[in-house]
Scaffold this motif. Structure first.
Motif, PDB file in Angstrom:
ATOM      1  N   GLY A 142      47.628  -7.216  41.965  1.00 25.94           N
ATOM      2  CA  GLY A 142      47.281  -7.297  43.391  1.00 25.94           C
ATOM      3  C   GLY A 142      46.537  -8.655  43.390  1.00 25.94           C
ATOM      4  N   GLN A 143      45.458  -9.223  42.482  1.00 20.72           N
ATOM      5  CA  GLN A 143      44.988 -10.484  42.453  1.00 20.72           C
ATOM      6  C   GLN A 143      45.844 -11.642  42.533  1.00 20.72           C
ATOM      7  OE1 GLN A 143      41.821  -9.989  39.649  1.00 20.72           O
ATOM      8  NE2 GLN A 143      40.351  -9.474  41.107  1.00 20.72           N
ATOM      9  N   ILE A 144      46.938 -11.507  41.498  1.00 24.26           N
ATOM     10  CA  ILE A 144      47.891 -12.338  41.384  1.00 24.26           C
ATOM     11  C   ILE A 144      48.695 -12.809  42.496  1.00 24.26           C
ATOM     12  CG2 ILE A 144      49.842 -13.250  40.169  1.00 24.26           C
ATOM     13  CD1 ILE A 144      48.635 -11.961  37.705  1.00 24.26           C
ATOM     14  N   LEU A 145      48.912 -11.510  43.250  1.00 22.41           N
ATOM     15  CA  LEU A 145      49.904 -11.625  44.352  1.00 22.41           C
ATOM     16  C   LEU A 145      48.902 -12.525  45.493  1.00 22.41           C
ATOM     17  CD1 LEU A 145      51.667  -8.154  44.830  1.00 22.41           C
ATOM     18  CD2 LEU A 145      52.802 -10.612  44.783  1.00 22.41           C
ATOM     19  N   GLU A 201      50.050  -0.597  33.672  1.00 14.82           N
ATOM     20  CA  GLU A 201      50.459   0.342  34.748  1.00 14.82           C
ATOM     21  C   GLU A 201      50.783  -0.802  36.165  1.00 14.82           C
ATOM     22  OE1 GLU A 201      48.826   4.375  37.153  1.00 14.82           O
ATOM     23  OE2 GLU A 201      47.502   3.347  35.455  1.00 14.82           O
ATOM     24  N   GLY A 202      49.953  -1.730  36.124  1.00 15.93           N
ATOM     25  CA  GLY A 202      50.172  -2.202  37.460  1.00 15.93           C
ATOM     26  C   GLY A 202      51.671  -2.862  37.341  1.00 15.93           C
ATOM     27  N   TRP A 203      51.656  -3.616  36.310  1.00 17.16           N
ATOM     28  CA  TRP A 203      53.223  -4.377  35.915  1.00 17.16           C
ATOM     29  C   TRP A 203      54.294  -3.356  36.093  1.00 17.16           C
ATOM     30  CZ3 TRP A 203      53.306  -9.262  36.568  1.00 17.16           C
ATOM     31  CH2 TRP A 203      51.892  -9.943  36.274  1.00 17.16           C
ATOM     32  N   VAL A 204      54.208  -2.074  35.593  1.00 18.78           N
ATOM     33  CA  VAL A 204      55.290  -1.107  35.519  1.00 18.78           C
ATOM     34  C   VAL A 204      55.682  -0.878  37.106  1.00 18.78           C
ATOM     35  CG1 VAL A 204      55.748   1.100  35.149  1.00 18.78           C
ATOM     36  CG2 VAL A 204      54.455   0.090  33.533  1.00 18.78           C
ATOM     37  N   LEU A 205      54.667  -0.948  37.980  1.00 24.96           N
ATOM     38  CA  LEU A 205      54.907  -0.591  39.385  1.00 24.96           C
ATOM     39  C   LEU A 205      55.700  -1.707  39.961  1.00 24.96           C
ATOM     40  CD1 LEU A 205      54.075   1.736  41.203  1.00 24.96           C
ATOM     41  CD2 LEU A 205      52.283   0.475  41.984  1.00 24.96           C
ATOM     42  N   ILE A 216      50.083 -15.628  47.484  1.00 29.99           N
ATOM     43  CA  ILE A 216      50.437 -15.687  48.861  1.00 29.99           C
ATOM     44  C   ILE A 216      49.359 -16.749  49.667  1.00 29.99           C
ATOM     45  CG2 ILE A 216      50.370 -14.469  50.990  1.00 29.99           C
ATOM     46  CD1 ILE A 216      50.927 -11.888  49.132  1.00 29.99           C
ATOM     47  N   ALA A 217      47.930 -16.405  49.201  1.00 29.59           N
ATOM     48  CA  ALA A 217      47.100 -17.516  50.070  1.00 29.59           C
ATOM     49  C   ALA A 217      47.470 -18.906  49.694  1.00 29.59           C
ATOM     50  CB  ALA A 217      45.720 -17.047  49.535  1.00 29.59           C
ATOM     51  N   GLY A 245      53.030 -15.569  55.990  1.00 23.23           N
ATOM     52  CA  GLY A 245      51.972 -15.212  54.730  1.00 23.23           C
ATOM     53  C   GLY A 245      51.003 -14.372  55.359  1.00 23.23           C
ATOM     54  N   VAL A 246      50.298 -14.590  56.457  1.00 19.55           N
ATOM     55  CA  VAL A 246      49.289 -13.944  56.995  1.00 19.55           C
ATOM     56  C   VAL A 246      49.796 -12.399  57.253  1.00 19.55           C
ATOM     57  CG1 VAL A 246      47.920 -13.517  59.136  1.00 19.55           C
ATOM     58  CG2 VAL A 246      48.129 -15.638  58.345  1.00 19.55           C
ATOM     59  N   ALA A 247      50.918 -12.167  57.508  1.00 21.06           N
ATOM     60  CA  ALA A 247      51.543 -10.680  57.665  1.00 21.06           C
ATOM     61  C   ALA A 247      51.423 -10.088  56.291  1.00 21.06           C
ATOM     62  CB  ALA A 247      52.807 -10.912  58.130  1.00 21.06           C
ATOM     63  N   THR A 248      51.804 -10.700  55.020  1.00 22.54           N
ATOM     64  CA  THR A 248      51.820 -10.172  53.816  1.00 22.54           C
ATOM     65  C   THR A 248      50.329 -10.054  53.419  1.00 22.54           C
ATOM     66  OG1 THR A 248      53.047 -12.407  53.452  1.00 22.54           O
ATOM     67  CG2 THR A 248      53.384 -10.723  51.910  1.00 22.54           C
ATOM     68  N   LEU A 249      49.462 -10.837  53.892  1.00 22.10           N
ATOM     69  CA  LEU A 249      48.063 -10.292  53.429  1.00 22.10           C
ATOM     70  C   LEU A 249      47.620  -9.260  54.106  1.00 22.10           C
ATOM     71  CD1 LEU A 249      46.311 -13.859  53.640  1.00 22.10           C
ATOM     72  CD2 LEU A 249      47.024 -12.807  51.642  1.00 22.10           C
ATOM     73  N   PHE A 250      48.073  -8.974  55.300  1.00 23.90           N
ATOM     74  CA  PHE A 250      47.850  -7.665  56.018  1.00 23.90           C
ATOM     75  C   PHE A 250      48.371  -6.614  55.191  1.00 23.90           C
ATOM     76  CE2 PHE A 250      47.192  -9.923  60.180  1.00 23.90           C
ATOM     77  CZ  PHE A 250      45.950  -9.636  60.302  1.00 23.90           C
ATOM     78  N   ILE A 251      49.483  -6.680  54.321  1.00 23.36           N
ATOM     79  CA  ILE A 251      50.115  -5.670  54.000  1.00 23.36           C
ATOM     80  C   ILE A 251      49.370  -5.459  52.567  1.00 23.36           C
ATOM     81  CG2 ILE A 251      52.132  -5.100  52.352  1.00 23.36           C
ATOM     82  CD1 ILE A 251      53.657  -6.040  54.475  1.00 23.36           C
ATOM     83  N   LEU A 252      48.918  -6.411  51.898  1.00 27.65           N
ATOM     84  CA  LEU A 252      48.035  -6.382  50.633  1.00 27.65           C
ATOM     85  C   LEU A 252      46.683  -5.669  50.950  1.00 27.65           C
ATOM     86  CD1 LEU A 252      47.842  -9.682  48.713  1.00 27.65           C
ATOM     87  CD2 LEU A 252      48.917  -7.538  48.162  1.00 27.65           C
ATOM     88  N   LEU A 253      46.055  -5.842  52.233  1.00 26.56           N
ATOM     89  CA  LEU A 253      45.082  -5.014  52.799  1.00 26.56           C
ATOM     90  C   LEU A 253      45.477  -3.376  53.294  1.00 26.56           C
ATOM     91  CD1 LEU A 253      43.387  -7.987  54.732  1.00 26.56           C
ATOM     92  CD2 LEU A 253      42.445  -6.791  52.632  1.00 26.56           C
ATOM     93  N   GLU A 254      46.522  -3.203  53.114  1.00 24.46           N
ATOM     94  CA  GLU A 254      47.133  -1.766  53.595  1.00 24.46           C
ATOM     95  C   GLU A 254      46.962  -1.723  55.125  1.00 24.46           C
ATOM     96  OE1 GLU A 254      45.909   1.275  51.227  1.00 24.46           O
ATOM     97  OE2 GLU A 254      45.893   0.316  49.368  1.00 24.46           O
ATOM     98  N   ALA A 255      47.002  -2.894  55.903  1.00 28.27           N
ATOM     99  CA  ALA A 255      47.104  -2.588  57.319  1.00 28.27           C
ATOM    100  C   ALA A 255      48.474  -2.831  57.807  1.00 28.27           C
ATOM    101  CB  ALA A 255      46.134  -3.591  57.800  1.00 28.27           C
ATOM    102  N   GLU A 256      49.383  -1.970  57.487  1.00 26.51           N
ATOM    103  CA  GLU A 256      50.686  -2.150  57.788  1.00 26.51           C
ATOM    104  C   GLU A 256      51.233  -2.375  59.285  1.00 26.51           C
ATOM    105  OE1 GLU A 256      51.838   1.605  56.585  1.00 26.51           O
ATOM    106  OE2 GLU A 256      52.467   1.076  54.565  1.00 26.51           O
ATOM    107  N   PHE A 257      50.370  -1.801  60.188  1.00 31.02           N
ATOM    108  CA  PHE A 257      50.599  -1.904  61.562  1.00 31.02           C
ATOM    109  C   PHE A 257      50.254  -3.350  61.870  1.00 31.02           C
ATOM    110  CE2 PHE A 257      49.167  -1.976  65.913  1.00 31.02           C
ATOM    111  CZ  PHE A 257      50.265  -1.076  66.620  1.00 31.02           C
ATOM    112  N   LEU A 258      49.072  -3.736  61.466  1.00 27.78           N
ATOM    113  CA  LEU A 258      48.609  -5.155  61.834  1.00 27.78           C
ATOM    114  C   LEU A 258      49.826  -6.319  61.381  1.00 27.78           C
ATOM    115  CD1 LEU A 258      45.093  -5.503  61.473  1.00 27.78           C
ATOM    116  CD2 LEU A 258      46.467  -5.396  63.741  1.00 27.78           C
ATOM    117  N   ALA A 259      50.398  -5.885  60.157  1.00 30.20           N
ATOM    118  CA  ALA A 259      51.450  -6.785  59.520  1.00 30.20           C
ATOM    119  C   ALA A 259      52.828  -7.017  60.530  1.00 30.20           C
ATOM    120  CB  ALA A 259      51.682  -6.448  58.075  1.00 30.20           C
TER     121      ALA A 259
END
Lengths: 395, 164
Positions: free
Chosen positions: B3-6, A21-25, B10-11, B40-54
Motif C-alpha cells: 500500500g505504501q509503495i503504491l 501476503e501483500g505481494w501475493v494479493l 501514485i503521489a 491520480g486523485v481518484a486512485t488515492l481515494f481508492i487507496l483510502l477505500e472511498a470508492e464512491f468519491l473515486a
C-alpha cells in the motif's frame, strides 16, 4: 477441478515459496487482470466475425466464408493484414497524444470488464459502486476520441472529435437515467447485487418485466453510446470521411476497430445485467456454471439485436439525433424516474409494485410514441423547415 | 508495505502531472495533464477505500469538466496547437498569490490537529453519503443545485442567438 480450489491452491503455493501476503494479493490481482484482458481480446476477434456474418445475412449476402469453416478465421487474417501494413503518422501530428488515443480507447473498455458479473460472485472486482464505475470509465471514451481528433491535425478528424463530445455527452444522460431507475428498484449499485435481485420466478424475475420502457430507453441510448447505426455520426463516411480515426492506419486503426466491438459487447452485457437478470436463469443459483452459459447466451442475443439494427437502419441527421436525445429521451427518462420513485414509495407488496411499475412504464412509452408520432406526421414540420437555413444574399 | 509503495508511486505521478499542467506550453497538453491529475486523485481515494468519491471524481472531473475544458480549447481560435509563452504580464501577481496560498495551506496543515480515525472505512459509506445529502446537508445541497441551474440558464442566455 473447481476454479476456486485452483485459486486457493495457487495462493498457497505462492505463500509457500515465501512471498509476503501483500505481494501475493498483488500478483493475484495482476493475474486476474491479465485473464480478463486476454478473454476480452479473443472475444473481440470472434465478435468481428459474428457481426459481419449477421450483417451479411440481413443484407442477403453470405458474409465472410473463405478463410476457415464458415469464415471463422477471417478476423485473424484481417488482423495479420493490418499488422503487416505500414503505420503512417501524419507529419504535424502531436505524437504522444496521437499514439496514446487508441490505447485509451481500448483500455477504458477493458477496464469495464472488471465489474461485469459473469456468474454469481464470478466478477473481477465486486465493488459497491459498480454502476457508477460503468458511467465513469464509459465517459473516458469521449476523451480518447477527442485526443485522436485533435492530435491528427486534420479538419475531418477534428469535426469527428466535436461530434464525439456532442453525441456521447448527451446520450450519457438517458443511459445514466436508465441505470438510476434500475438502482432505485434493486436498492444497490453493486452489479452482482442487481443480478441477484432478479432471482424471482425461478430465475426469470427480470427487471425488464417491470421496466420495459426503461429498457427501450437504455437500448436506444446505448446505440448512440456505442456509435452504432442509426447513430454512427462520428464516422459518417458521406459527411466527414471517417471521423476522428481518419489519420490512423494499420494496427492503430485496428485498435479503434477493436474498441468499437468491445464497447458494443460491454453495452450488451450491461443491458443483460440490468434488465435481463445477468447470470440468472432456471437453476443458475444451484449450479454457477449454468450462470456463465446463460449470461453469454443472453449477451450474444443482445449483441445480435445490436448488429441487426446496425445492418437495417439508415443514418440520422445530426440535428435529428441531438433533438431526439434532449427532447424525447431525457424527458421520458425523467418521467420514468419519477413514476418509479412514487410507486416504490407506496410500499405495496412485490407483485402489486411490479404490476404498477409495468403499467406506468407502458403508459409513459405510449404517450411518448404518440407525441413523437404526432410530431413526425406533421409534414409541415419535417419537410419544409430547415434547421440550418443559410442566409441567402439579397439580389 | 504494498500500500505504501503504491501510495508513493501514485503521489509522485500525480505531482508530476500537476507540474505538467503548469509548465506545459501547449494548452491542450496542459488539459491532458489535468486529466492525469484528476485520475491520480481518484486512485488515492481508492487507496483510502472511498470508492464512491473515486468514481464521483472520475465521472464529474474527467467525464464532464475535463472533456468540456478540452472542448472549449478546441473551439477557441488561436489555441489550436499553438505554443504559448511561459510568462505573461501578470506573473508577479500570480507568484505572490501562489506563495501566500502555499504558506496559508502549509500553516493550516501544521497547526490543524487532525483527529485520528479508525482505518476501516464504514461498509455503508454510500448510504451515509446519500442520507447526508437529503437529510442533514439538504440546504447546502439544494443551494449548490440552484447555483448550477443559474449558471446553466446564464450560459444559454449568453450564447443564444438574438433574433432582430
Amino acid at each position: 477441478m473447481d476454479l476456486r480450489a485452483f485459486g486457493e491452491a495457487f495462493i498457497a503455493m505462492l505463500e509457500n515459496i515465501g512471498i509476503p501476503e501483500g505481494w501475493v494479493l498483488l500478483i493475484n490481482w495482476i493475474l486476474g487482470a491479465l485473464i480478463l484482458l486476454v478473454v476480452a481480446l479473443l472475444l473481440a476477434i470472434f465478435l468481428i466475425w459474428f457481426e459481419r456474418k449477421v450483417a451479411g445475412r440481413v443484407q442477403d449476402r453470405l458474409g465472410p466464408n473463405r478463410v476457415g469453416p464458415w469464415g471463422l478465421i477471417q478476423p485473424f487474417a484481417d488482423a495479420l493484414k493490418l499488422l503487416t501494413k505500414e503505420a503512417i503518422t501524419p507529419d504535424n501530428a502531436d505524437r504522444i497524444t496521437y499514439n496514446l488515443a487508441p490505447v485509451i480507447a481500448v483500455f477504458h473498455i477493458i477496464m469495464l470488464f472488471a465489474v461485469i458479473p459473469f456468474a454469481d460472485k464470478v466478477v473481477g472486482a465486486n465493488i459497491n459502486v459498480g454502476v457508477l464505475y460503468l458511467m465513469a470509465f464509459g465517459a473516458l471514451g469521449a476523451m480518447a476520441m477527442l485526443m485522436a481528433g485533435w492530435s491528427s491535425r486534420n479538419k475531418y478528424a477534428l469535426l469527428g472529435g466535436f461530434r464525439v463530445v456532442a453525441q456521447l455527452l448527451s446520450y450519457e444522460i438517458p443511459v445514466g437515467l436508465a441505470m438510476l431507475v434500475v438502482v432505485l428498484l434493486s436498492g444497490t449499485m453493486n452489479l452482482n447485487g442487481i443480478a441477484q435481485g432478479q432471482g424471482g420466478l425461478f430465475g426469470l424475475g427480470w427487471y425488464v418485466l417491470a421496466l420495459p420502457a426503461v429498457f427501450v430507453m437504455y437500448f436506444v441510448a446505448a446505440l448512440a453510446e456505442g456509435e452504432r447505426a442509426p447513430f454512427d455520426l462520428l464516422e459518417a463516411e458521406s459527411e466527414i470521411v471517417a471521423g476522428y480515426n481518419i489519420e490512423y492506419s494499420a494496427m492503430k486503426f485496428a485498435w479503434f476497430y477493436l474498441a468499437f466491438f468491445l464497447n458494443t459487447w460491454v453495452l450488451s452485457a450491461v443491458a443483460v445485467t440490468l434488465f435481463f437478470g445477468g447470470w440468472q436463469g432456471p437453476g443458475a443459483a444451484q449450479f454457477p456454471i449454468l450462470g456463465v452459459i446463460y449470461f453469454f447466451i443472453k449477451v450474444f442475443i443482445m449483441f445480435f439485436v445490436f448488429a441487426w439494427v446496425r445492418a437495417t437502419f439508415p443514418r440520422l441527421r445530426i440535428d435529428q439525433m441531438m433533438s431526439f436525445c434532449w427532447k424525447v429521451l431525457v424527458p421520458m427518462g425523467l418521467a420514468l424516474f419519477l413514476s418509479v420513485a412514487v410507486v416504490l414509495k407506496l410500499g405495496l407488496p412485490d407483485v402489486a409494485t411490479w404490476a404498477l411499475l409495468f403499467v406506468a412504464n407502458i403508459v409513459i412509452l405510449v404517450v411518448t410514441l404518440k407525441l413523437l408520432g404526432n410530431y413526425t406526421s406533421d409534414l409541415s414540420r419535417t419537410q419544409n423547415k430547415r434547421l440550418f437555413a443559410p442566409e441567402l444574399p439579397r439580389l | 508495505m504494498v500500500g505504501q509503495i503504491l501510495f508513493i508511486f501514485i503521489a509522485v505521478v500525480t505531482l508530476l502531472m500537476a507540474l505538467g499542467v503548469v509548465v506545459a506550453r501547449n494548452l491542450f497538453h496542459a488539459a491532458l495533464f489535468l486529466v492525469g491529475v484528476f485520475f491520480g486523485v481518484a486512485t488515492l481515494f481508492i487507496l483510502l477505500e472511498a470508492e464512491f468519491l473515486a468514481m464521483a471524481q472520475i465521472v464529474i472531473y474527467i467525464g464532464a469538466i475535463a472533456t468540456l475544458i478540452v472542448f472549449a480549447i478546441m473551439l477557441s481560435r488561436g489555441m489550436m496547437g499553438k505554443h504559448l509563452g511561459k510568462y505573461n504580464k501578470q506573473w508577479y501577481f500570480a507568484g505572490g498569490a501562489m506563495i501566500f496560498f502555499f504558506g496559508l495551506v502549509s500553516w493550516l496543515l501544521v497547526k490543524m490537529p487532525f483527529a485520528p480515525v479508525s482505518a476501516e472505512a464504514p461498509a455503508d459509506a454510500i448510504q451515509q453519503i446519500g442520507s447526508g445529502f437529503v437529510g442533514h446537508y439538504v440546504v447546502p445541497f439544494e443551494v449548490a443545485s440552484v447555483l448550477l441551474l443559474v449558471a446553466l440558464v446564464g450560459a444559454i442566455m449568453l450564447a443564444r442567438e438574438r433574433n432582430s
